[in-house]
Enzyme design. Sequence first.
Site, PDB file in Angstrom:
ATOM      1  N   TRP A 265       0.937  -1.219   0.005  1.00  0.00           N
ATOM      2  CA  TRP A 265      -0.078   0.041  -0.158  1.00  0.00           C
ATOM      3  C   TRP A 265       0.905   1.310   0.024  1.00  0.00           C
ATOM      4  O   TRP A 265       1.913   1.286   0.689  1.00  0.00           O
ATOM      5  CB  TRP A 265      -0.937  -0.200   1.242  1.00  0.00           C
ATOM      6  CG  TRP A 265      -2.166   0.959   1.220  1.00  0.00           C
ATOM      7  CD1 TRP A 265      -1.999   2.043   1.763  1.00  0.00           C
ATOM      8  CD2 TRP A 265      -3.283   0.750   0.539  1.00  0.00           C
ATOM      9  NE1 TRP A 265      -3.295   2.647   1.368  1.00  0.00           N
ATOM     10  CE2 TRP A 265      -4.138   1.848   0.676  1.00  0.00           C
ATOM     11  CE3 TRP A 265      -3.884  -0.213  -0.294  1.00  0.00           C
ATOM     12  CZ2 TRP A 265      -5.396   2.033   0.182  1.00  0.00           C
ATOM     13  CZ3 TRP A 265      -5.107  -0.127  -0.798  1.00  0.00           C
ATOM     14  CH2 TRP A 265      -5.851   1.020  -0.643  1.00  0.00           C
TER      15      TRP A 265
ATOM     16  N   HIS B  48      -9.465   5.716  11.352  1.00  0.00           N
ATOM     17  CA  HIS B  48      -8.818   4.558  10.607  1.00  0.00           C
ATOM     18  C   HIS B  48      -7.274   4.445  10.997  1.00  0.00           C
ATOM     19  O   HIS B  48      -6.713   3.690  11.275  1.00  0.00           O
ATOM     20  CB  HIS B  48      -9.130   4.357   9.151  1.00  0.00           C
ATOM     21  CG  HIS B  48      -8.620   2.948   8.651  1.00  0.00           C
ATOM     22  ND1 HIS B  48      -9.251   1.795   8.840  1.00  0.00           N
ATOM     23  CD2 HIS B  48      -7.600   3.048   7.837  1.00  0.00           C
ATOM     24  CE1 HIS B  48      -8.253   1.034   8.084  1.00  0.00           C
ATOM     25  NE2 HIS B  48      -7.488   1.708   7.519  1.00  0.00           N
TER      26      HIS B  48
END
Length: 158
Positions: A31, A97
Amino acid sequence: MATSLKNLSQHSDKNISDISKKRFGIVVSEWNEEVTESLYEGALETLLAHGAKKENIYRKNVPGSFELSLGGQRMAEVEEIDAVICLGCVIQGETRHFDFICDAVAHGITQVGLKYNKPVIFGVLTPENQQQALDRAGGKHGNKGDEAAITAVKMLGF
């Protein structure tokens, strides 16, 4: 010290021991790949510059930074691996998050090092935006990958 006040690629050569026979595991998050690939390149170059042998450096990818803890644990389980470097980048978004991921990753990587009694290095950027990440992945603030690698080297001499 804030990275805006320090170049991540600059370090002291104090407490650096011979690493020519040491084996390193590097776990890289896929990522934010533009950033994490640069972190990996920095870590690899730093290890090689300090005497590590390319054949003694093992790389594994994981999907995201959250998976670095398990990836790091799997590397640390390999008895022949002397130190593990975990590289990732979590860019703050609009939700909480970010907080949960960063906390879990930091805690997880710390626990792996303690469990296996070997250096397991937190080389994870936690910037507010993409530009801050790039600045710390080979940009104007140096490369966190360099810093992570030299930390592994120094901890092996501890």
